[in-house]
Design a protein around this motif. Structure first.
Motif, PDB file in Angstrom:
ATOM      1  N   MET A 177      23.702 -37.953 -22.653  1.00 25.93           N
ATOM      2  CA  MET A 177      22.631 -37.089 -23.095  1.00 25.93           C
ATOM      3  C   MET A 177      22.647 -36.953 -24.624  1.00 25.93           C
ATOM      4  O   MET A 177      21.610 -37.110 -25.255  1.00 25.93           O
ATOM      5  N   LEU A 178      23.790 -36.661 -25.222  1.00 24.62           N
ATOM      6  CA  LEU A 178      23.862 -36.532 -26.675  1.00 24.62           C
ATOM      7  C   LEU A 178      23.576 -37.861 -27.366  1.00 24.62           C
ATOM      8  O   LEU A 178      22.899 -37.896 -28.393  1.00 24.62           O
ATOM      9  N   ARG A 179      24.080 -38.928 -26.781  1.00 23.38           N
ATOM     10  CA  ARG A 179      23.869 -40.251 -27.367  1.00 23.38           C
ATOM     11  C   ARG A 179      22.367 -40.552 -27.457  1.00 23.38           C
ATOM     12  O   ARG A 179      21.884 -41.072 -28.455  1.00 23.38           O
ATOM     13  N   ARG A 180      21.639 -40.220 -26.426  1.00 20.18           N
ATOM     14  CA  ARG A 180      20.191 -40.454 -26.402  1.00 20.18           C
ATOM     15  C   ARG A 180      19.492 -39.615 -27.469  1.00 20.18           C
ATOM     16  O   ARG A 180      18.638 -40.093 -28.203  1.00 20.18           O
ATOM     17  N   ARG A 181      19.864 -38.340 -27.561  1.00 19.20           N
ATOM     18  CA  ARG A 181      19.238 -37.462 -28.555  1.00 19.20           C
ATOM     19  C   ARG A 181      19.502 -37.952 -29.971  1.00 19.20           C
ATOM     20  O   ARG A 181      18.621 -37.944 -30.814  1.00 19.20           O
ATOM     21  N   VAL A 182      20.733 -38.352 -30.222  1.00 12.27           N
ATOM     22  CA  VAL A 182      21.097 -38.854 -31.550  1.00 12.27           C
ATOM     23  C   VAL A 182      20.286 -40.099 -31.882  1.00 12.27           C
ATOM     24  O   VAL A 182      19.779 -40.254 -32.994  1.00 12.27           O
ATOM     25  N   SER A 183      20.134 -40.980 -30.912  1.00  9.60           N
ATOM     26  CA  SER A 183      19.352 -42.194 -31.113  1.00  9.60           C
ATOM     27  C   SER A 183      17.906 -41.865 -31.473  1.00  9.60           C
ATOM     28  O   SER A 183      17.334 -42.451 -32.398  1.00  9.60           O
ATOM     29  N   VAL A 184      17.315 -40.924 -30.765  1.00  6.61           N
ATOM     30  CA  VAL A 184      15.927 -40.530 -31.010  1.00  6.61           C
ATOM     31  C   VAL A 184      15.796 -39.884 -32.392  1.00  6.61           C
ATOM     32  O   VAL A 184      14.861 -40.187 -33.145  1.00  6.61           O
ATOM     33  N   ILE A 185      16.729 -39.013 -32.743  1.00  7.07           N
ATOM     34  CA  ILE A 185      16.691 -38.335 -34.038  1.00  7.07           C
ATOM     35  C   ILE A 185      16.802 -39.345 -35.179  1.00  7.07           C
ATOM     36  O   ILE A 185      16.045 -39.297 -36.144  1.00  7.07           O
ATOM     37  N   ASN A 186      17.774 -40.240 -35.070  1.00  2.00           N
ATOM     38  CA  ASN A 186      17.975 -41.221 -36.131  1.00  2.00           C
ATOM     39  C   ASN A 186      16.783 -42.166 -36.269  1.00  2.00           C
ATOM     40  O   ASN A 186      16.406 -42.543 -37.378  1.00  2.00           O
ATOM     41  N   ALA A 187      16.171 -42.539 -35.155  1.00  5.35           N
ATOM     42  CA  ALA A 187      14.986 -43.407 -35.194  1.00  5.35           C
ATOM     43  C   ALA A 187      13.819 -42.680 -35.870  1.00  5.35           C
ATOM     44  O   ALA A 187      13.115 -43.262 -36.701  1.00  5.35           O
ATOM     45  N   ARG A 188      13.623 -41.422 -35.531  1.00  8.16           N
ATOM     46  CA  ARG A 188      12.543 -40.637 -36.141  1.00  8.16           C
ATOM     47  C   ARG A 188      12.783 -40.491 -37.647  1.00  8.16           C
ATOM     48  O   ARG A 188      11.871 -40.628 -38.450  1.00  8.16           O
ATOM     49  N   ALA A 189      14.029 -40.221 -38.031  1.00  4.93           N
ATOM     50  CA  ALA A 189      14.364 -40.078 -39.451  1.00  4.93           C
ATOM     51  C   ALA A 189      14.094 -41.381 -40.196  1.00  4.93           C
ATOM     52  O   ALA A 189      13.557 -41.365 -41.307  1.00  4.93           O
ATOM     53  N   SER A 190      14.439 -42.487 -39.585  1.00 15.06           N
ATOM     54  CA  SER A 190      14.213 -43.789 -40.198  1.00 15.06           C
ATOM     55  C   SER A 190      12.722 -44.045 -40.410  1.00 15.06           C
ATOM     56  O   SER A 190      12.305 -44.531 -41.457  1.00 15.06           O
TER      57      SER A 190
END
Length: 95
Positions: A1-14
């Motif tokens: 769950m955290l891994r998915r959220r981190v992935s989404v956050i980092n993609a949005r930031a990028s």
């Protein structure tokens, strides 16, 4: 769950051109530090959607904020909505 959220956050930031990235360990540490309570209102997180925790950037990415753990808070949905309204920021879905 955290891994998915981190992935989404980092993609949005990028996509927004924000510098930095958040790691799973960073987010896990930040979440543990909340002790299950909202950083703004101190209400405990619950199972209903409006009471679940969410990641909120102190300085929004859309306003040049960095994607770093120092620029994040873990808040409830009500506090996230209130903060976004005060800043005049449009929310972009889960994260």
């Amino acid at each position: 769950m955290l891994r998915r959220r981190v992935s989404v956050i980092n993609a949005r930031a990028s996509r927004k051109g924000a510098s930095g990235q958040i790691s799973v360990a960073d987010l896990a540490g930040k979440l543990a530090a909340t002790e299950g309570k909202c950083s703004d209102c101190s209400k405990p997180f619950g199972s209903q959607r409006r009471n679940k925790w969410t990641i909120c950037f102190r300085e929004p990415l859309s306003r040049g904020g960095e994607c770093t753990v120092a620029n994040t808070d873990i808040v409830c949905g009500a506090c996230e909505m209130s903060r976004a309204a005060k800043l005049g920021v449009k929310l972009e879905g889960p994260g």
